[in-house]
Write a protein that holds these residues in place. Structure first.
Motif, PDB file in Angstrom:
ATOM      1  N   ASP A 180       0.839  -1.183   0.000  1.00 10.50           N
ATOM      2  CA  ASP A 180       0.000   0.000   0.000  1.00 10.50           C
ATOM      3  C   ASP A 180       0.879   1.240   0.000  1.00 10.50           C
ATOM      4  OD1 ASP A 180      -2.073   1.442   2.588  1.00 10.50           O
ATOM      5  OD2 ASP A 180      -1.965   1.897   0.474  1.00 10.50           O
ATOM      6  N   GLU A 181       0.787   2.029  -1.055  1.00 10.23           N
ATOM      7  CA  GLU A 181       1.629   3.217  -1.139  1.00 10.23           C
ATOM      8  C   GLU A 181       0.923   4.457  -0.635  1.00 10.23           C
ATOM      9  OE1 GLU A 181       3.892   4.139  -4.495  1.00 10.23           O
ATOM     10  OE2 GLU A 181       4.831   2.198  -4.586  1.00 10.23           O
ATOM     11  N   PHE A 182      -0.210   4.292   0.024  1.00  6.57           N
ATOM     12  CA  PHE A 182      -0.949   5.440   0.531  1.00  6.57           C
ATOM     13  C   PHE A 182      -0.406   5.836   1.895  1.00  6.57           C
ATOM     14  CE2 PHE A 182      -4.416   7.011   3.216  1.00  6.57           C
ATOM     15  CZ  PHE A 182      -4.676   8.181   2.545  1.00  6.57           C
ATOM     16  N   LEU A 183       0.012   7.090   2.016  1.00 10.61           N
ATOM     17  CA  LEU A 183       0.492   7.602   3.298  1.00 10.61           C
ATOM     18  C   LEU A 183      -0.463   8.673   3.793  1.00 10.61           C
ATOM     19  CD1 LEU A 183       4.336   8.174   2.854  1.00 10.61           C
ATOM     20  CD2 LEU A 183       3.192   6.348   4.077  1.00 10.61           C
ATOM     21  N   GLU A 184      -0.792   8.617   5.071  1.00  8.76           N
ATOM     22  CA  GLU A 184      -1.609   9.665   5.678  1.00  8.76           C
ATOM     23  C   GLU A 184      -0.665  10.771   6.140  1.00  8.76           C
ATOM     24  OE1 GLU A 184      -4.078   8.024   8.751  1.00  8.76           O
ATOM     25  OE2 GLU A 184      -4.758   6.422   7.432  1.00  8.76           O
TER      26      GLU A 184
ATOM     27  N   LEU B  87       4.649  19.085   8.488  1.00  8.76           N
ATOM     28  CA  LEU B  87       3.897  17.917   8.026  1.00  8.76           C
ATOM     29  C   LEU B  87       3.911  16.909   9.163  1.00  8.76           C
ATOM     30  CD1 LEU B  87       5.381  17.180   4.481  1.00  8.76           C
ATOM     31  CD2 LEU B  87       3.221  18.246   5.011  1.00  8.76           C
ATOM     32  N   THR B  88       2.822  16.176   9.315  1.00  8.49           N
ATOM     33  CA  THR B  88       2.753  15.138  10.331  1.00  8.49           C
ATOM     34  C   THR B  88       2.370  13.836   9.649  1.00  8.49           C
ATOM     35  OG1 THR B  88       2.027  16.803  11.913  1.00  8.49           O
ATOM     36  CG2 THR B  88       1.759  14.523  12.564  1.00  8.49           C
ATOM     37  N   LEU B  89       3.084  12.762   9.986  1.00  7.29           N
ATOM     38  CA  LEU B  89       2.787  11.473   9.385  1.00  7.29           C
ATOM     39  C   LEU B  89       2.980  10.365  10.402  1.00  7.29           C
ATOM     40  CD1 LEU B  89       5.694  10.056   7.342  1.00  7.29           C
ATOM     41  CD2 LEU B  89       5.886  12.345   8.246  1.00  7.29           C
TER      42      LEU B  89
ATOM     43  N   LEU C 143       2.641   1.004   5.069  1.00  5.76           N
ATOM     44  CA  LEU C 143       1.849  -0.059   5.683  1.00  5.76           C
ATOM     45  C   LEU C 143       0.701   0.584   6.442  1.00  5.76           C
ATOM     46  CD1 LEU C 143       1.725  -3.144   6.347  1.00  5.76           C
ATOM     47  CD2 LEU C 143       3.002  -2.608   8.404  1.00  5.76           C
ATOM     48  N   GLY C 144      -0.512   0.384   5.954  1.00 14.34           N
ATOM     49  CA  GLY C 144      -1.685   0.928   6.631  1.00 14.34           C
ATOM     50  C   GLY C 144      -1.657   2.429   6.821  1.00 14.34           C
ATOM     51  N   GLY C 145      -1.190   3.177   5.835  1.00 17.11           N
ATOM     52  CA  GLY C 145      -1.145   4.629   5.917  1.00 17.11           C
ATOM     53  C   GLY C 145       0.093   5.174   6.603  1.00 17.11           C
ATOM     54  N   ALA C 146       0.955   4.279   7.090  1.00 21.18           N
ATOM     55  CA  ALA C 146       2.175   4.711   7.788  1.00 21.18           C
ATOM     56  C   ALA C 146       3.405   4.406   6.946  1.00 21.18           C
ATOM     57  CB  ALA C 146       2.287   3.990   9.134  1.00 21.18           C
ATOM     58  N   LEU C 147       4.437   5.221   7.116  1.00 22.17           N
ATOM     59  CA  LEU C 147       5.724   4.987   6.465  1.00 22.17           C
ATOM     60  C   LEU C 147       6.453   3.938   7.298  1.00 22.17           C
ATOM     61  CD1 LEU C 147       7.609   6.011   4.184  1.00 22.17           C
ATOM     62  CD2 LEU C 147       8.545   7.614   5.851  1.00 22.17           C
ATOM     63  N   LYS C 148       6.789   2.804   6.694  1.00 21.69           N
ATOM     64  CA  LYS C 148       7.471   1.743   7.433  1.00 21.69           C
ATOM     65  C   LYS C 148       8.979   1.942   7.299  1.00 21.69           C
ATOM     66  CE  LYS C 148       7.800  -3.120   8.350  1.00 21.69           C
ATOM     67  NZ  LYS C 148       7.583  -4.467   7.919  1.00 21.69           N
TER      68      LYS C 148
ATOM     69  N   ARG D 286       5.996   0.851  18.489  1.00 22.36           N
ATOM     70  CA  ARG D 286       6.466   0.813  17.100  1.00 22.36           C
ATOM     71  C   ARG D 286       5.748   1.834  16.225  1.00 22.36           C
ATOM     72  NH1 ARG D 286       8.497  -4.740  15.054  1.00 22.36           N
ATOM     73  NH2 ARG D 286       9.380  -5.576  16.950  1.00 22.36           N
ATOM     74  N   ASN D 287       4.500   2.141  16.567  1.00 26.04           N
ATOM     75  CA  ASN D 287       3.725   3.116  15.797  1.00 26.04           C
ATOM     76  C   ASN D 287       3.931   4.496  16.392  1.00 26.04           C
ATOM     77  OD1 ASN D 287       2.514   1.211  14.011  1.00 26.04           O
ATOM     78  ND2 ASN D 287       1.256   0.546  15.725  1.00 26.04           N
ATOM     79  N   LYS D 288       4.420   5.405  15.565  1.00 24.78           N
ATOM     80  CA  LYS D 288       4.753   6.750  16.032  1.00 24.78           C
ATOM     81  C   LYS D 288       4.095   7.794  15.144  1.00 24.78           C
ATOM     82  CE  LYS D 288       9.199   4.952  17.492  1.00 24.78           C
ATOM     83  NZ  LYS D 288       8.878   4.771  18.891  1.00 24.78           N
ATOM     84  N   ARG D 289       3.894   8.957  15.708  1.00 26.95           N
ATOM     85  CA  ARG D 289       3.402  10.110  14.956  1.00 26.95           C
ATOM     86  C   ARG D 289       4.560  11.096  14.935  1.00 26.95           C
ATOM     87  NH1 ARG D 289      -0.344  11.205  11.625  1.00 26.95           N
ATOM     88  NH2 ARG D 289      -1.455  13.139  11.830  1.00 26.95           N
ATOM     89  N   VAL D 290       5.020  11.441  13.722  1.00 26.03           N
ATOM     90  CA  VAL D 290       6.213  12.268  13.582  1.00 26.03           C
ATOM     91  C   VAL D 290       5.859  13.570  12.880  1.00 26.03           C
ATOM     92  CG1 VAL D 290       8.533  12.380  12.587  1.00 26.03           C
ATOM     93  CG2 VAL D 290       7.678  10.216  13.473  1.00 26.03           C
TER      94      VAL D 290
END
Length: 103
Positions: A3-7, A17-19, A36-41, A81-85
């Motif tokens: 999935d290449e979709f990034l939120e 920018l926040t991702l 992966l699921g809207g997040a940059l892995k 592991r899941n972060k908001r940057v």
């Protein structure tokens, strides 16, 4: 890459920018592993102890985006592991380009 979709959310007034980022610590090398699921892995060599993976994440993103480390801030998820940057002074396209450069 599934999935290449990034939120990515933008705050033009603050110039940020926040991702979402999904970190895989103790990898064989530092690299972008897609979306992966809207997040940059991101895979990082650093272990998830004593804040080392967080420091490595900030340094890795700052280096890739050619921005100072002070412009990269982990807003939430310091202990997971899941972060908001939040990144100051970069464009949405620069973030999207990361997927294609390392892919």
């Amino acid at each position: 890459m599934k999935d290449e979709f990034l939120e990515i959310s933008e705050d033009p007034a603050r110039g940020t920018l926040t991702l979402n980022v999904r970190v895989q610590p103790r990898a064989s090398k530092d690299e972008i592993a897609g979306a992966l699921g809207g997040a940059l892995k991101i895979r990082l060599c650093a272990p998830p102890v004593e804040n080392r993976a967080n420091e490595a994440l900030v340094a890795f993103l700052a280096d890739l985006l050619k921005t100072p480390k002070s412009a990269v801030r982990i807003q939430s998820g310091e202990h997971g592991r899941n972060k908001r940057v939040e990144i100051r002074g970069v464009t949405r396209q620069q973030i999207l380009n990361l997927l294609h450069e390392d892919a």
